[in-house]
Design a protein around this motif. Structure first.
Motif, PDB file in Angstrom:
ATOM      1  N   ALA A  29      18.543   4.584  21.358  1.00 29.55           N
ATOM      2  CA  ALA A  29      19.329   3.590  22.084  1.00 29.55           C
ATOM      3  C   ALA A  29      19.069   2.197  21.526  1.00 29.55           C
ATOM      4  CB  ALA A  29      19.002   3.639  23.575  1.00 29.55           C
ATOM      5  N   GLN A  30      17.828   1.920  21.143  1.00 30.91           N
ATOM      6  CA  GLN A  30      17.505   0.621  20.577  1.00 30.91           C
ATOM      7  C   GLN A  30      18.250   0.432  19.260  1.00 30.91           C
ATOM      8  OE1 GLN A  30      13.260   0.546  20.338  1.00 30.91           O
ATOM      9  NE2 GLN A  30      13.048   0.963  22.496  1.00 30.91           N
ATOM     10  N   ASP A  31      18.196   1.419  18.390  1.00 30.52           N
ATOM     11  CA  ASP A  31      18.896   1.318  17.123  1.00 30.52           C
ATOM     12  C   ASP A  31      20.400   1.254  17.337  1.00 30.52           C
ATOM     13  OD1 ASP A  31      16.534   1.315  15.709  1.00 30.52           O
ATOM     14  OD2 ASP A  31      16.596   3.456  15.287  1.00 30.52           O
ATOM     15  N   ASP A  32      20.919   2.005  18.302  1.00 23.98           N
ATOM     16  CA  ASP A  32      22.350   2.039  18.557  1.00 23.98           C
ATOM     17  C   ASP A  32      22.891   0.678  18.989  1.00 23.98           C
ATOM     18  OD1 ASP A  32      22.443   4.669  17.847  1.00 23.98           O
ATOM     19  OD2 ASP A  32      22.556   5.442  19.886  1.00 23.98           O
ATOM     20  N   ALA A  33      22.118  -0.086  19.761  1.00 24.34           N
ATOM     21  CA  ALA A  33      22.577  -1.402  20.203  1.00 24.34           C
ATOM     22  C   ALA A  33      22.792  -2.320  19.005  1.00 24.34           C
ATOM     23  CB  ALA A  33      21.575  -2.016  21.179  1.00 24.34           C
ATOM     24  N   ILE A  34      21.896  -2.288  18.060  1.00 29.01           N
ATOM     25  CA  ILE A  34      22.014  -3.125  16.873  1.00 29.01           C
ATOM     26  C   ILE A  34      23.156  -2.649  16.000  1.00 29.01           C
ATOM     27  CG2 ILE A  34      20.841  -3.862  14.761  1.00 29.01           C
ATOM     28  CD1 ILE A  34      18.232  -3.515  16.475  1.00 29.01           C
ATOM     29  N   THR A  39      18.799  -7.296  25.180  1.00 31.46           N
ATOM     30  CA  THR A  39      17.851  -7.393  26.280  1.00 31.46           C
ATOM     31  C   THR A  39      17.664  -6.057  26.985  1.00 31.46           C
ATOM     32  OG1 THR A  39      19.613  -8.193  27.729  1.00 31.46           O
ATOM     33  CG2 THR A  39      18.176  -9.852  26.720  1.00 31.46           C
ATOM     34  N   LYS A  40      18.574  -5.146  26.804  1.00 29.23           N
ATOM     35  CA  LYS A  40      18.463  -3.823  27.409  1.00 29.23           C
ATOM     36  C   LYS A  40      17.427  -2.970  26.683  1.00 29.23           C
ATOM     37  CE  LYS A  40      23.339  -4.125  28.359  1.00 29.23           C
ATOM     38  NZ  LYS A  40      24.626  -3.822  27.806  1.00 29.23           N
ATOM     39  N   ASN A  41      16.999  -3.426  25.539  1.00 34.88           N
ATOM     40  CA  ASN A  41      16.094  -2.647  24.694  1.00 34.88           C
ATOM     41  C   ASN A  41      14.670  -3.164  24.800  1.00 34.88           C
ATOM     42  OD1 ASN A  41      18.202  -1.005  23.595  1.00 34.88           O
ATOM     43  ND2 ASN A  41      18.901  -2.864  22.610  1.00 34.88           N
ATOM     44  N   LYS A  42      13.788  -2.519  24.109  1.00 35.69           N
ATOM     45  CA  LYS A  42      12.369  -2.832  24.214  1.00 35.69           C
ATOM     46  C   LYS A  42      11.891  -3.678  23.047  1.00 35.69           C
ATOM     47  CE  LYS A  42      11.499   1.100  27.054  1.00 35.69           C
ATOM     48  NZ  LYS A  42      10.716   2.235  27.366  1.00 35.69           N
ATOM     49  N   TYR A  43      12.315  -4.919  23.053  1.00 32.85           N
ATOM     50  CA  TYR A  43      11.883  -5.871  22.044  1.00 32.85           C
ATOM     51  C   TYR A  43      10.940  -6.872  22.702  1.00 32.85           C
ATOM     52  CZ  TYR A  43      15.445  -4.172  18.894  1.00 32.85           C
ATOM     53  OH  TYR A  43      16.204  -3.382  18.080  1.00 32.85           O
ATOM     54  N   GLU A  44       9.906  -7.237  21.965  1.00 31.11           N
ATOM     55  CA  GLU A  44       8.974  -8.236  22.444  1.00 31.11           C
ATOM     56  C   GLU A  44       9.252  -9.529  21.694  1.00 31.11           C
ATOM     57  OE1 GLU A  44       4.174  -9.034  22.622  1.00 31.11           O
ATOM     58  OE2 GLU A  44       4.921  -7.023  22.220  1.00 31.11           O
ATOM     59  N   GLU A  45       9.342 -10.605  22.432  1.00 33.55           N
ATOM     60  CA  GLU A  45       9.639 -11.899  21.829  1.00 33.55           C
ATOM     61  C   GLU A  45       8.410 -12.450  21.119  1.00 33.55           C
ATOM     62  OE1 GLU A  45      10.601 -16.067  23.811  1.00 33.55           O
ATOM     63  OE2 GLU A  45      12.161 -14.566  24.211  1.00 33.55           O
ATOM     64  N   SER A  82      20.959 -25.635  18.302  1.00 31.72           N
ATOM     65  CA  SER A  82      20.725 -24.311  17.739  1.00 31.72           C
ATOM     66  C   SER A  82      19.683 -23.519  18.532  1.00 31.72           C
ATOM     67  CB  SER A  82      20.271 -24.432  16.284  1.00 31.72           C
ATOM     68  OG  SER A  82      19.016 -25.070  16.216  1.00 31.72           O
ATOM     69  N   SER A  83      19.705 -22.218  18.299  1.00 30.73           N
ATOM     70  CA  SER A  83      18.746 -21.285  18.892  1.00 30.73           C
ATOM     71  C   SER A  83      18.257 -20.352  17.798  1.00 30.73           C
ATOM     72  CB  SER A  83      19.410 -20.452  19.990  1.00 30.73           C
ATOM     73  OG  SER A  83      19.900 -21.274  21.013  1.00 30.73           O
ATOM     74  N   VAL A  84      16.950 -20.103  17.781  1.00 32.45           N
ATOM     75  CA  VAL A  84      16.352 -19.159  16.854  1.00 32.45           C
ATOM     76  C   VAL A  84      15.398 -18.299  17.653  1.00 32.45           C
ATOM     77  CG1 VAL A  84      14.896 -18.844  14.807  1.00 32.45           C
ATOM     78  CG2 VAL A  84      16.450 -20.806  14.936  1.00 32.45           C
ATOM     79  N   LYS A  85      15.515 -16.991  17.483  1.00 36.07           N
ATOM     80  CA  LYS A  85      14.629 -16.082  18.196  1.00 36.07           C
ATOM     81  C   LYS A  85      14.161 -14.995  17.240  1.00 36.07           C
ATOM     82  CE  LYS A  85      15.229 -15.558  22.436  1.00 36.07           C
ATOM     83  NZ  LYS A  85      14.784 -15.484  23.805  1.00 36.07           N
ATOM     84  N   PHE A  86      12.840 -14.755  17.240  1.00 37.62           N
ATOM     85  CA  PHE A  86      12.237 -13.644  16.524  1.00 37.62           C
ATOM     86  C   PHE A  86      11.696 -12.674  17.548  1.00 37.62           C
ATOM     87  CE2 PHE A  86      12.156 -16.600  12.995  1.00 37.62           C
ATOM     88  CZ  PHE A  86      12.333 -15.780  11.895  1.00 37.62           C
ATOM     89  N   MET A  87      11.992 -11.395  17.351  1.00 37.12           N
ATOM     90  CA  MET A  87      11.500 -10.350  18.244  1.00 37.12           C
ATOM     91  C   MET A  87      11.030  -9.174  17.397  1.00 37.12           C
ATOM     92  SD  MET A  87      14.459 -10.490  21.160  1.00 37.12           S
ATOM     93  CE  MET A  87      15.752 -10.531  19.949  1.00 37.12           C
ATOM     94  N   GLU A 102      10.296  -2.863  13.756  1.00 39.44           N
ATOM     95  CA  GLU A 102      11.461  -3.683  13.451  1.00 39.44           C
ATOM     96  C   GLU A 102      11.146  -5.144  13.753  1.00 39.44           C
ATOM     97  OE1 GLU A 102      16.220  -3.973  14.461  1.00 39.44           O
ATOM     98  OE2 GLU A 102      14.922  -2.825  15.795  1.00 39.44           O
ATOM     99  N   LEU A 103      11.543  -5.994  12.833  1.00 41.96           N
ATOM    100  CA  LEU A 103      11.529  -7.431  13.043  1.00 41.96           C
ATOM    101  C   LEU A 103      12.985  -7.847  13.166  1.00 41.96           C
ATOM    102  CD1 LEU A 103      10.093 -10.232  13.047  1.00 41.96           C
ATOM    103  CD2 LEU A 103      10.517 -10.285  10.584  1.00 41.96           C
ATOM    104  N   LEU A 104      13.295  -8.562  14.219  1.00 46.90           N
ATOM    105  CA  LEU A 104      14.665  -8.975  14.486  1.00 46.90           C
ATOM    106  C   LEU A 104      14.702 -10.491  14.583  1.00 46.90           C
ATOM    107  CD1 LEU A 104      17.449  -7.715  15.167  1.00 46.90           C
ATOM    108  CD2 LEU A 104      16.797  -7.875  17.554  1.00 46.90           C
ATOM    109  N   MET A 105      15.626 -11.112  13.855  1.00 46.95           N
ATOM    110  CA  MET A 105      15.831 -12.543  13.925  1.00 46.95           C
ATOM    111  C   MET A 105      17.283 -12.793  14.286  1.00 46.95           C
ATOM    112  SD  MET A 105      15.843 -15.486  10.988  1.00 46.95           S
ATOM    113  CE  MET A 105      17.429 -14.939  10.408  1.00 46.95           C
ATOM    114  N   ILE A 106      17.492 -13.637  15.287  1.00 49.98           N
ATOM    115  CA  ILE A 106      18.847 -14.011  15.689  1.00 49.98           C
ATOM    116  C   ILE A 106      18.889 -15.530  15.747  1.00 49.98           C
ATOM    117  CG2 ILE A 106      20.634 -13.827  17.455  1.00 49.98           C
ATOM    118  CD1 ILE A 106      19.252 -11.252  18.395  1.00 49.98           C
TER     119      ILE A 106
END
Length: 174
Positions: free
Chosen positions: A19-24, A100-106, A115-120, A130-134
């Motif tokens: 589900a986490q991978d599917d959201a991305i 936000t429905k997934n299990k990512y830690e900020e 601007s907004s920058v977020k690493f999770m 997984e490292l996620l940057m938005i």
């Protein structure tokens, strides 16, 4: 009975990871055919070609190059979705609401008026999978997903020693 409970737990864990991978994947897929976006996928095979990602202007010892090659080989893939000359704030908010429905830690959240920058990160068994940057601003949007099997030290080294897309933002924020 024990076996049934164990199988149910295993199923729930696997379903959660999918589900986490599917959201991305769903978010990427939504904008795949939108001409405003540039899309990049770097496969695990490409990651094996570590030399292309090493900084070309630095002299490295053979040991350092070998260590970086091993580190880059831990990367299972990179996906990047980016758009310039778009209002990235609504896209940032959309991506965040999907994730936000997934299990990512900020790890990091940098907000200012423009601007907004977020690493999770998504962790499993004490390892970063997984490292996620938005990022989103009034002028652009970027979503970067790097899959692999890392420690936080690995991510710091990747940010310092490579030209992997998006890691320059990570390096400036750690």
């Amino acid at each position: 009975m024990k076996r049934s409970v164990l199988m149910l737990l295993l199923f729930l864990i696997v379903s959660g990871v999918q589900a986490q991978d599917d959201a991305i994947v769903k978010f990427f897929s939504k904008y795949m055919d939108d001409d405003r976006f540039s899309r990049v996928y770097i496969s695990p095979k490409m990651m094996q070609m570590a030399g292309g990602f090493l900084k070309s202007n630095e002299v490295k010892s053979d040991k350092e190059a070998e260590d970086l090659g091993e580190l880059i080989a831990k990367i299972r893939g990179i996906r990047i979705l980016t758009a310039d000359k778009v209002n990235g704030k609504p896209l940032y908010n959309e991506a965040m609401s999907t994730l936000t429905k997934n299990k990512y830690e900020e790890l990091m959240d940098v907000q200012d008026k423009d601007s907004s920058v977020k690493f999770m990160v998504r962790e499993e068994g004490g390892r970063v999978r997984e490292l996620l940057m938005i990022t989103g601003s009034k002028d652009n949007f970027t979503l970067l997903s790097m899959l692999g099997n890392f420690t936080y030290q690995d991510l710091n080294i990747l940010a310092d020693k490579t030209n992997i897309p998006g890691m320059d933002n990570y390096k400036g924020r750690k």
